[in-house]
Scaffold this motif. Structure first.
Motif, mmCIF file in Angstrom:
data_model
loop_
_atom_site.group_PDB
_atom_site.id
_atom_site.type_symbol
_atom_site.label_atom_id
_atom_site.label_comp_id
_atom_site.label_asym_id
_atom_site.label_seq_id
_atom_site.Cartn_x
_atom_site.Cartn_y
_atom_site.Cartn_z
ATOM 1 N N UNK A 102 0.843 -1.193 0.000
ATOM 2 C CA UNK A 102 0.000 0.000 0.000
ATOM 3 C C UNK A 102 0.876 1.240 0.000
ATOM 4 N N UNK A 103 0.660 2.142 -0.958
ATOM 5 C CA UNK A 103 1.340 3.432 -0.892
ATOM 6 C C UNK A 103 0.376 4.460 -0.311
ATOM 7 N N UNK A 104 0.878 5.639 -0.006
ATOM 8 C CA UNK A 104 0.065 6.624 0.698
ATOM 9 C C UNK A 104 -1.037 7.217 -0.173
ATOM 10 N N UNK A 105 -0.972 6.989 -1.481
ATOM 11 C CA UNK A 105 -2.065 7.448 -2.348
ATOM 12 C C UNK A 105 -3.256 6.502 -2.285
ATOM 13 N N UNK A 106 -3.072 5.320 -1.655
ATOM 14 C CA UNK A 106 -4.172 4.382 -1.506
ATOM 15 C C UNK A 106 -4.385 3.483 -2.693
ATOM 16 N N UNK A 107 -3.314 3.194 -3.437
ATOM 17 C CA UNK A 107 -3.422 2.287 -4.570
ATOM 18 C C UNK A 107 -2.595 1.040 -4.306
ATOM 19 N N UNK A 108 -3.219 -0.100 -3.960
ATOM 20 C CA UNK A 108 -2.455 -1.328 -3.695
ATOM 21 C C UNK A 108 -1.717 -1.792 -4.954
ATOM 22 N N UNK A 109 -0.448 -2.177 -4.776
ATOM 23 C CA UNK A 109 0.364 -2.657 -5.885
ATOM 24 C C UNK A 109 0.747 -4.121 -5.647
ATOM 25 N N UNK A 110 0.527 -5.000 -6.633
ATOM 26 C CA UNK A 110 0.923 -6.410 -6.466
ATOM 27 C C UNK A 110 2.436 -6.544 -6.483
ATOM 28 N N UNK A 111 2.968 -7.423 -5.611
ATOM 29 C CA UNK A 111 4.421 -7.615 -5.548
ATOM 30 C C UNK A 111 4.822 -9.060 -5.834
ATOM 31 N N UNK A 112 3.848 -9.941 -6.109
ATOM 32 C CA UNK A 112 4.198 -11.299 -6.521
ATOM 33 C C UNK A 112 3.183 -11.787 -7.559
ATOM 34 N N UNK A 113 3.479 -12.929 -8.155
ATOM 35 C CA UNK A 113 2.628 -13.438 -9.231
ATOM 36 C C UNK A 113 1.193 -13.726 -8.779
ATOM 37 N N UNK A 114 0.990 -14.334 -7.590
ATOM 38 C CA UNK A 114 -0.398 -14.566 -7.154
ATOM 39 C C UNK A 114 -1.204 -13.274 -7.033
ATOM 40 N N UNK A 115 -0.548 -12.192 -6.597
ATOM 41 C CA UNK A 115 -1.253 -10.907 -6.489
ATOM 42 C C UNK A 115 -1.605 -10.367 -7.869
ATOM 43 N N UNK A 116 -0.666 -10.479 -8.795
ATOM 44 C CA UNK A 116 -0.941 -10.013 -10.162
ATOM 45 C C UNK A 116 -2.083 -10.822 -10.780
ATOM 46 N N UNK A 117 -2.127 -12.120 -10.515
ATOM 47 C CA UNK A 117 -3.215 -12.951 -11.022
ATOM 48 C C UNK A 117 -4.542 -12.579 -10.408
ATOM 49 N N UNK A 118 -4.534 -12.199 -9.135
ATOM 50 C CA UNK A 118 -5.781 -11.814 -8.474
ATOM 51 C C UNK A 118 -6.320 -10.516 -9.066
ATOM 52 N N UNK A 119 -5.434 -9.557 -9.363
ATOM 53 C CA UNK A 119 -5.866 -8.321 -9.995
ATOM 54 C C UNK A 119 -6.433 -8.603 -11.378
ATOM 55 N N UNK A 120 -5.800 -9.516 -12.096
ATOM 56 C CA UNK A 120 -6.250 -9.831 -13.459
ATOM 57 C C UNK A 120 -7.602 -10.553 -13.466
ATOM 58 N N UNK A 121 -7.759 -11.544 -12.588
ATOM 59 C CA UNK A 121 -8.934 -12.421 -12.642
ATOM 60 C C UNK A 121 -10.041 -12.042 -11.667
ATOM 61 N N UNK A 122 -9.704 -11.269 -10.609
ATOM 62 C CA UNK A 122 -10.693 -10.922 -9.617
ATOM 63 C C UNK A 122 -11.047 -12.079 -8.706
ATOM 64 N N UNK A 123 -12.103 -11.876 -7.909
ATOM 65 C CA UNK A 123 -12.494 -12.879 -6.928
ATOM 66 C C UNK A 123 -12.934 -14.173 -7.557
ATOM 67 N N UNK A 124 -13.377 -14.138 -8.806
ATOM 68 C CA UNK A 124 -13.862 -15.338 -9.458
ATOM 69 C C UNK A 124 -12.776 -16.211 -10.048
ATOM 70 N N UNK A 125 -11.515 -15.754 -9.996
ATOM 71 C CA UNK A 125 -10.425 -16.540 -10.560
ATOM 72 C C UNK A 125 -10.028 -17.689 -9.651
#
Length: 227
Positions: free
Chosen positions: A203-226
């Motif tokens: 989390x940065x102070x602007x409030x935009x979560x950034x993925x730092x590993x592959x599972x996080x990037x996949x979650x952003x791509x696919x959402x809760x339904x992935x």
């Protein structure tokens, strides 16, 4: 933009141009109750609390809320109600399945960080995400339908112990475990999260979560339904 339509008062038969109002969701997105334009406008003779509200989901964060029924006051003295659509849960989201842009929440306090992470999980499609404040001893700050989350607001990088604790909570729920941290993660925590396929976000102070590993990037791509 909300479209206007001509509507006729059922009492005096005067025609009005009705523009459905927009109301702000707590995530900042505008919400408008959809109107059944083929329905007949009705004069309100007896007002009840239950009939004055419509329930639908925010099209951005998916949060379910109650919003005023579409109605207007005619100069003849009659209050006119229009028929509201009854969408299924989740019907407020774009039919294409594409999520609108995430609305950041500026982080000034630890509570802001937890609220931002909760809002992000809702944006990903997780339902009924709740925050736990003050922070419980388990460190698991977020619970929702099919998800648990940890939000580390300390100034030290998150370590492997927190990751393993969160993962265990995910097994017990059972739910997907997701971690958020203001100071990032140490090397052992990242390695352990990769082994467990556990998404890590910074989390940065602007409030935009950034993925730092592959599972996080996949979650952003696919959402809760992935998967």
């Amino acid at each position: 933009m909300t479209k206007s339509r001509p509507v006729r008062c059922p009492a005096c038969r005067r025609e009005h141009v009705y523009v459905p109002p927009e109301y702000p969701c707590s995530c900042g997105a505008p919400v408008s109750v959809p109107v059944r334009w083929d329905g007949a406008p009705a004069q309100i003779r007896h007002r009840s609390w239950e009939a004055s509200w419509a329930q639908l989901d925010c099209p951005v964060c998916g949060r379910s809320g109650q919003w005023p029924q579409p109605e207007f006051d005619c100069p003849c003295g009659v209050t006119v109600r229009l028929s509201a659509e009854r969408p299924e849960p989740g019907a407020g989201r774009e039919e294409s399945g594409a999520r609108p842009p995430f609305q950041p929440l500026t982080i000034r306090t630890g509570y802001d960080a937890v609220a931002c992470a909760a809002q992000f999980l809702r944006w990903l499609g997780f339902r009924n995400v709740r925050t736990a404040m003050p922070r419980p001893e388990s460190g698991v700050d977020l619970h929702g339908a099919g998800v648990v989350g940890l939000v580390d607001t300390t100034t030290e990088p998150t370590g492997p112990r927190e990751i393993e604790t969160l993962w265990m909570h995910g097994l017990l729920e059972p739910a997907r475990a997701v971690a958020f941290s203001l100071a990032g993660y140490d090397r052992r925590a990242r390695a352990r999260a990769d082994e467990l396929r556990l998404p890590l976000f910074v989390l940065d102070l602007t409030g935009t979560p950034q993925p730092v590993n592959d599972p996080a990037a996949g979650l952003v791509r696919d959402g809760a339904g992935g998967d």
